[in-house]
Design a protein around this motif. Structure first.
Motif, PDB file in Angstrom:
ATOM      1  N   HIS A  47       9.580  -1.338  -7.117  1.00 25.56           N
ATOM      2  CA  HIS A  47       9.610  -1.331  -8.529  1.00 25.56           C
ATOM      3  C   HIS A  47       9.972  -0.001  -9.089  1.00 25.56           C
ATOM      4  O   HIS A  47       9.643   1.395  -8.391  1.00 25.56           O
TER       5      HIS A  47
ATOM      6  N   HIS B 223       2.389  -7.173  -4.229  1.00 33.97           N
ATOM      7  CA  HIS B 223       3.467  -8.024  -4.288  1.00 33.97           C
ATOM      8  C   HIS B 223       4.196  -8.150  -2.796  1.00 33.97           C
ATOM      9  O   HIS B 223       4.399  -9.051  -2.228  1.00 33.97           O
TER      10      HIS B 223
ATOM     11  N   ASP C  14       8.554  -4.664  -1.311  1.00 38.69           N
ATOM     12  CA  ASP C  14       8.948  -4.670  -2.579  1.00 38.69           C
ATOM     13  C   ASP C  14       9.126  -3.284  -3.145  1.00 38.69           C
ATOM     14  O   ASP C  14       8.864  -2.295  -2.676  1.00 38.69           O
TER      15      ASP C  14
HETATM   16 MG    MG Z   1       7.232  -7.120  -7.339  1.00 39.45          MG
END
Ligand code: MG
Length: 174
Positions: free
Chosen positions: A14, A46, A12
């Motif tokens: 961000h 995540h 993941d």
């Molecule tokens: Mg995420």
């Protein structure tokens, strides 16, 4: 009776943004910026959630918890992980081990790694001995190195006992 083992991979990313708190692996991390996202943007949870889903062949986090659903706005990602942990457990799997890497140029995470490790073990109800947390910088290149984003990778191994189907009794017919 045999043991079925399944490996799962999660990743993941961000973006970093002003005015957000930084949460990594369910642990609040002191930093001047935080990760942007629909949920609390816990990039590590995540990745771990996706690794669990991957190992159990249950799809991905975006399918289960769509970011278009207002229900998940600002949600604590530990709740998403718990939901997935329960689904995986319901299929008879247990977690053999978890390994993960956080990619962040700053802040320095060496002090947080043991805290995150112990938090992950508690969240997943597994011993700390089967959890490993690594951290790397972006070597000052790319979006990680320029402090525009953070990423995380996770790999998990699941195992379950498989019982063979009962033998059909020969010679019986209706
Ligand atoms: Mg995420």
């Amino acid at each position: 009776m045999s043991i079925e083992q399944r490996v799962g991979l999660g990743h993941d990313t961000h973006r970093l943004e002003e005015g957000r708190r930084l949460v990594l692996g369910g642990v609040a991390v002191e930093f001047e910026r935080g990760l942007a996202g629909h949920s609390d943007a816990d990039v590590l949870l995540h990745a771990i959630t996706d690794a669990l889903l991957g190992a159990a062949a249950l799809g991905d986090i975006g399918e289960l918890f769509p970011d278009t659903d207002p229900k998940y706005r600002g949600i604590d990602s530990t709740l998403l992980l718990e939901e997935v942990r329960q689904r995986v457990e319901a299929l008879g799997y247990r977690i053999v081990n978890l390994d993960c890497t956080i990619l962040a140029q700053r802040p320095k995470l060496s002090h947080y790694k043991p805290l995150i490790r112990s938090r992950l073990a508690r969240l997943l109800a597994i011993p700390e001995e089967v959890v490993n947390v690594k951290a790397k910088t972006g070597e000052r290149v790319g979006p990680i190195g320029r402090e525009e984003a953070m990423s995380a990778d996770a790999v998990v191994l699941l195992a379950r006992t498989v019982h063979p189907p009962p033998h059909s009794t020969s010679g019986t017919s209706s």
